[in-house]
Design an enzyme around this catalytic site. Structure first.
Site, PDB file in Angstrom:
ATOM      1  N   THR A 109      11.661  -3.634   4.493  1.00 33.19           N
ATOM      2  CA  THR A 109      11.063  -4.965   4.406  1.00 33.19           C
ATOM      3  C   THR A 109      10.708  -5.488   5.803  1.00 33.19           C
ATOM      4  OG1 THR A 109      12.295  -5.348   2.413  1.00 33.19           O
ATOM      5  CG2 THR A 109      11.481  -7.308   3.528  1.00 33.19           C
ATOM      6  N   GLU A 127      10.124 -13.849 -11.561  1.00 32.60           N
ATOM      7  CA  GLU A 127       9.278 -12.775 -11.027  1.00 32.60           C
ATOM      8  C   GLU A 127       8.721 -11.847 -12.102  1.00 32.60           C
ATOM      9  OE1 GLU A 127      10.776  -9.728  -8.347  1.00 32.60           O
ATOM     10  OE2 GLU A 127      12.778  -9.956  -9.172  1.00 32.60           O
ATOM     11  N   ASN A 148      -1.428   1.918   5.551  1.00 31.40           N
ATOM     12  CA  ASN A 148      -0.444   0.981   5.015  1.00 31.40           C
ATOM     13  C   ASN A 148       0.003   0.101   6.177  1.00 31.40           C
ATOM     14  OD1 ASN A 148       1.761  -0.361   3.964  1.00 31.40           O
ATOM     15  ND2 ASN A 148       3.072   1.439   3.833  1.00 31.40           N
ATOM     16  N   GLY A 149      -0.204  -1.206   6.077  1.00 33.06           N
ATOM     17  CA  GLY A 149       0.197  -2.111   7.156  1.00 33.06           C
ATOM     18  C   GLY A 149      -0.908  -3.101   7.461  1.00 33.06           C
ATOM     19  N   THR A 186      16.233 -10.835  -3.455  1.00 35.32           N
ATOM     20  CA  THR A 186      17.459 -10.410  -4.125  1.00 35.32           C
ATOM     21  C   THR A 186      18.529  -9.951  -3.141  1.00 35.32           C
ATOM     22  OG1 THR A 186      16.347  -9.871  -6.174  1.00 35.32           O
ATOM     23  CG2 THR A 186      18.314  -8.606  -5.689  1.00 35.32           C
ATOM     24  N   SER A 187      18.120  -9.305  -2.074  1.00 36.11           N
ATOM     25  CA  SER A 187      19.112  -8.820  -1.102  1.00 36.11           C
ATOM     26  C   SER A 187      19.827  -9.994  -0.434  1.00 36.11           C
ATOM     27  CB  SER A 187      18.432  -7.942  -0.050  1.00 36.11           C
ATOM     28  OG  SER A 187      17.966  -6.775  -0.663  1.00 36.11           O
ATOM     29  N   LYS A 223      14.976 -13.506 -11.146  1.00 37.58           N
ATOM     30  CA  LYS A 223      14.605 -12.447 -12.088  1.00 37.58           C
ATOM     31  C   LYS A 223      13.649 -13.001 -13.148  1.00 37.58           C
ATOM     32  CE  LYS A 223      15.350  -9.651 -10.367  1.00 37.58           C
ATOM     33  NZ  LYS A 223      15.976  -9.581  -9.091  1.00 37.58           N
ATOM     34  N   GLU A 258      19.768 -15.793  -8.304  1.00 39.81           N
ATOM     35  CA  GLU A 258      19.264 -14.458  -8.645  1.00 39.81           C
ATOM     36  C   GLU A 258      18.775 -14.412 -10.104  1.00 39.81           C
ATOM     37  OE1 GLU A 258      18.287 -12.011  -7.123  1.00 39.81           O
ATOM     38  OE2 GLU A 258      18.333 -10.350  -8.536  1.00 39.81           O
ATOM     39  N   ARG A 291       5.194   0.642  -6.079  1.00 45.91           N
ATOM     40  CA  ARG A 291       5.257  -0.179  -4.868  1.00 45.91           C
ATOM     41  C   ARG A 291       4.421  -1.453  -5.007  1.00 45.91           C
ATOM     42  NH1 ARG A 291       6.676   2.831  -0.247  1.00 45.91           N
ATOM     43  NH2 ARG A 291       5.334   1.591   1.082  1.00 45.91           N
ATOM     44  N   HIS A 350      22.098 -35.029  -6.974  1.00 45.19           N
ATOM     45  CA  HIS A 350      21.267 -35.388  -5.817  1.00 45.19           C
ATOM     46  C   HIS A 350      19.789 -35.092  -6.073  1.00 45.19           C
ATOM     47  CE1 HIS A 350      25.018 -36.073  -3.770  1.00 45.19           C
ATOM     48  NE2 HIS A 350      25.411 -34.864  -4.123  1.00 45.19           N
ATOM     49  N   SER A 352      19.120  -4.783   2.558  1.00 42.51           N
ATOM     50  CA  SER A 352      17.780  -4.483   2.044  1.00 42.51           C
ATOM     51  C   SER A 352      17.830  -3.261   1.139  1.00 42.51           C
ATOM     52  CB  SER A 352      16.837  -4.207   3.222  1.00 42.51           C
ATOM     53  OG  SER A 352      15.613  -3.718   2.766  1.00 42.51           O
ATOM     54  N   GLN A 353      17.290  -3.390  -0.059  1.00 38.22           N
ATOM     55  CA  GLN A 353      17.231  -2.240  -0.963  1.00 38.22           C
ATOM     56  C   GLN A 353      16.380  -1.145  -0.342  1.00 38.22           C
ATOM     57  OE1 GLN A 353      15.998   0.628  -3.370  1.00 38.22           O
ATOM     58  NE2 GLN A 353      14.416  -0.931  -3.124  1.00 38.22           N
ATOM     59  N   SER A 354      15.152  -1.514   0.014  1.00 39.05           N
ATOM     60  CA  SER A 354      14.192  -0.509   0.494  1.00 39.05           C
ATOM     61  C   SER A 354      14.479  -0.067   1.921  1.00 39.05           C
ATOM     62  CB  SER A 354      12.783  -1.100   0.457  1.00 39.05           C
ATOM     63  OG  SER A 354      12.709  -2.213   1.336  1.00 39.05           O
ATOM     64  N   LYS A 368       7.047  -3.692  -4.521  1.00 37.46           N
ATOM     65  CA  LYS A 368       8.457  -3.282  -4.441  1.00 37.46           C
ATOM     66  C   LYS A 368       8.959  -3.343  -3.010  1.00 37.46           C
ATOM     67  CE  LYS A 368      12.320  -1.598  -5.980  1.00 37.46           C
ATOM     68  NZ  LYS A 368      13.180  -2.575  -6.664  1.00 37.46           N
ATOM     69  N   TRP A 388      -2.765  -2.706  -1.703  1.00 42.05           N
ATOM     70  CA  TRP A 388      -2.251  -4.026  -2.064  1.00 42.05           C
ATOM     71  C   TRP A 388      -2.971  -4.982  -1.128  1.00 42.05           C
ATOM     72  CZ3 TRP A 388       0.961  -8.127  -0.342  1.00 42.05           C
ATOM     73  CH2 TRP A 388       1.624  -8.842  -1.351  1.00 42.05           C
ATOM     74  N   CYS A 432       0.830  -1.211   0.000  1.00 40.85           N
ATOM     75  CA  CYS A 432       0.000   0.000   0.000  1.00 40.85           C
ATOM     76  C   CYS A 432       0.861   1.256   0.000  1.00 40.85           C
ATOM     77  CB  CYS A 432      -0.854   0.047   1.262  1.00 40.85           C
ATOM     78  SG  CYS A 432      -1.976  -1.330   1.383  1.00 40.85           S
TER      79      CYS A 432
END
Ligand code: M6R
Length: 685
Positions: free
Chosen positions: A428, A563, A126-127, A378-379, A560, A556, A33, A579, A423-425, A680, A99, A2
């Site tokens: 998270t 996603e 948001n939350g 990704t992080s 990509k 990664e 986002r 295995h 973390s990018q953002s 995002k 969202w 959100c």
């Protein structure tokens, strides 16, 4: 996740149409986002009924894209004859991208959520409110009826309940808007950023937060007020009469085109916009605990910060998509990441790195029992790519934790550990909760983020900002390569006191200096990756095999592809091939094998041979000029990439896979920048 946005103009004459456009534009900036519905609230025309003195808030909500909200608002405005040219010198408006977490995407579940008829209280959120069911039961017992399936709806209803009750108890003595919100907050559990609008408090807004991010942007016509200096609400109120525009937003993207002066709102703060002034109240939990009573709010002093961001950063420029732009700007983003941090060395000075945010903690990190890398998606992969080099240079064992798994297991973390949060953002939810957990267990907590003033940047004891610039595409690309480079620099700084590794460190510093050029070179594979995407676009599945430094590249690359292009893809540790995964190999399933030149090369050659023996459909990534070593009989497709120092090779190798994922997505006709179901910034658990 959100996004919330609000706009309050004070003594700045503004037409209703303009107010709408400011809201829509704010929502467009938050679009990246991730969202599935949106909504706004503005004031209605003045009623012709003389008993109704204030304007009632209007609410517009729509499922789907923002443009469908825009269309529906103008249609409805036309139907109800709303005067779009009417001018307001003061007006408070709120907006939201949702969202879905509770209830399907639909107008009824979109925000603003309302207290009921007349929209006495409206809220954008948001939350997640975790105790909403209990609150709902209580409110239902008090006669409230609910219209949505959301957790949010309890909030405006609770506000109305508190407002009515307090007014009754105080015999009509007016309760302030912020008092109502403070009381509401005392009953809420969970994570939230909220903005309240009310017909009882026209032209005022109140915002508060606990967990989810929220910023206030201030655009004043007078230049000198509180720029970069702490302000107390009383002091700030001296500018009360000055014309100004005030904005709330979940992040900087929706603010930067209006103002660079922002206040990062902190947990438990309540920000009240009234009569052109800003007042901030905060619950003092510490004092309350000391005196064994419920927390009481106190007025607080805060400083404004100045955004170091340009509007161009949030625009696509000449590119079709943000993901494409962000892949191609990696030579520049890596340069910015390293700027001022690499030391070239000289006659008597060794080549090294300087990380201002870490230098005072290096001794503690070297003495740690272990370094724990913690992140998501990704992080996490970036940290995995940096792990071998960190182990090599620091001599400290390095373990990996997916934030959600660490929390599920309540895995051991102790005061002798250094926990590194990637973390990018920086927002998270899982990573933030893991940070709280590690802090409670006494570990030294280090942050590696791309967002200045994000929760992780603020809450960790020290850290490094990756400086990759705004990343808007949901698929993280340039942040990934910058994160690896930051962790490589961190390893260099930690290992800086070891003479035996000096030659290696200097070689890596040289490699870092040259890295942007090498990324520029690998980006020339764009057309080749597009051709490969054409070949693979109708496949169901794609495997990526890697090992050593490039195990992370396999994970990664596959992340990509899945996603954004919505093709099933799996990254596999090549050492695990026999295995289980070998059972999947046949002449149809495409398999990318990463076999660039490093200590694992001969093992990867053997993997290629074994896959070949089972008629595997191979695409091999190798170092330039080494095609004949990985594909002697010329039967597989080869991607040749420039060779760099082994620990930096993941930065190069991921680029063709990012390009492949991008082209696959375009060819398959999916949304590149906002992939299905993804957000995002994942601010809920
Ligand atoms: O902002 P963060 O780096 O903490 O986000 C973590 C993941 O949600 C994120 O990397 C996600 O996996 C991306 N969509 C990957 O492209």
């Amino acid at each position: 996740m959100c996004g919330i946005f609000a706009y309050l103009n004070y003594n700045v004459k503004t037409e209703r149409r303009h107010i709408l456009e400011v809201l829509f534009n704010g929502l467009r900036r938050l679009e990246y986002r991730g969202y599935d519905s949106s909504g706004i609230s503005i004031d209605s025309d003045l009623s012709s009924d003389p008993d109704v003195k204030s304007r009632q808030p209007l609410v517009f909500r729509q499922e789907g894209k923002i443009e469908s909200l825009v269309r529906s608002v103008y249609q409805e405005a036309n139907t109800i004859d709303l005067n779009l040219e009417e001018s307001f010198s003061v007006h408070a408006a709120i907006a939201h991208t949702r969202w879905a977490t509770h209830g399907v995407p639909s107008p009824r579940n979109s925000h603003p959520q309302s207290s009921g008829a007349g929209n006495e209280f409206l809220v954008v959120h948001n939350g997640i409110i975790t105790n909403y069911e209990v609150l709902k039961e209580t409110l239902v017992r008090h006669g409230f009826t609910f219209e949505s399936d959301t957790d949010t709806e309890v909030i405006p209803k609770l506000a109305k309940f508190v407002f009515d009750k307090t007014n009754d108890e105080q015999g009509g003595q007016a309760v302030t808007f912020s008092q109502v919100v403070l009381e509401v907050m005392r009953h809420l559990e969970g994570a939230y950023a909220l903005i309240f609008k009310s017909s009882h408090y026209p032209n005022e807004l109140v915002a508060c937060k606990r967990g989810s991010p929220l910023l206030l942007g201030i655009k004043e016509s007078t230049q000198d007020v509180n720029n970069g200096t702490p302000f107390h609400d009383d002091k700030f109120l001296t500018s009360k009469g000055h014309p100004k525009e005030l904005f709330f937003s979940s992040d900087t993207h929706a603010l930067v085109e209006h103002t660079k002066k922002v206040l990062v709102i902190e947990d438990d703060e309540v920000v009240h916009l009234k009569d052109g002034g800003v007042s901030i109240l905060k619950f003092d939990h510490h004092k309350a605990e000391k005196h064994g009573r419920l927390p009481r709010p106190a007025s607080v002093q805060r400083a404004l910060s100045v955004l170091e961001m340009e509007v161009e950063q949030i625009k696509k420029g000449n590119y079709e998509h943000f993901m494409q732009k962000e892949i191609h700007e990696q030579p520049e983003s890596l340069t910015t990441t390293m700027r001022g941090r690499l030391i070239r060395g000289g006659s008597c000075k060794a080549k090294s790195v300087l990380l201002g945010g870490l230098k005072d903690r290096l001794k503690t990190i070297r003495r740690s029992r272990r370094i724990v890398f913690i992140g998501c998606g990704t992080s996490y992969n970036a940290a995995l790519a940096a792990r071998p080099f960190m182990e090599e240079l620091s001599g400290v064992p390095v373990t990996m934790e997916l934030a959600s798994d660490l929390l599920d297991r309540e895995g051991p973390i102790c005061r002798e550990d250094t926990a590194v949060f990637v973390s990018q953002s920086g927002e998270t939810a899982d990573t933030l909760h893991a940070l709280e957990y590690a802090q409670n267990n006494g570990a030294l907590c280090v942050g590696i983020t791309n967002t200045v003033s994000s929760a992780i940047a603020r809450k960790t004891e020290c850290g490094v900002h990756i400086n990759a610039g705004c990343e808007i595409g949901v698929a993280s690309t340039k942040a990934y390569t910058s994160q690896i480079v930051v962790m490589a620099m961190m390893a260099l700084a930690i290992g800086d006191d070891t003479i035996s590794s000096q030659a290696r460190r200097e070689a890596v510093v040289d490699g870092l200096f040259d890295l942007p050029n090498k990324v520029r070179e690998v980006l020339k594979l764009d057309d080749e990756m597009k051709d490969l995407a054409k070949l693979l676009m109708d496949e169901q599945s794609l495997l990526v095999f890697g090992r050593g430094y490039n195990y992370a590249t396999a994970l990664e690359g596959a992340l990509k592809v899945k996603e954004v292009s919505l093709m099933h893809s799996e990254g596999i540790l090549a050492g695990e091939m026999k295995h289980g995964p070998l059972a999947l190999v046949d002449e149809t399933l495409p398999i990318i094998v990463i076999a660039t030149h490093d200590a694992c090369f001969s093992k990867q050659q053997s993997v290629i041979q074994q896959l070949h023996a089972r008629k595997g459909r191979l695409i091999v990534m190798c170092s330039k000029g080494k095609a004949s070593l990985v594909c002697p009989n010329g039967t597989c497709r080869v991607i040749e990439v420039p060779q760099v120092e082994d620990c930096l090779q993941p930065v190069i190798n991921i680029v063709p896979l990012q390009l492949l994922a991008y082209h696959l997505t375009v060819l398959r006709g999916y949304n590149v920048d906002q992939p299905r179901n993804l957000a995002k910034s994942v601010t809920t658990q």
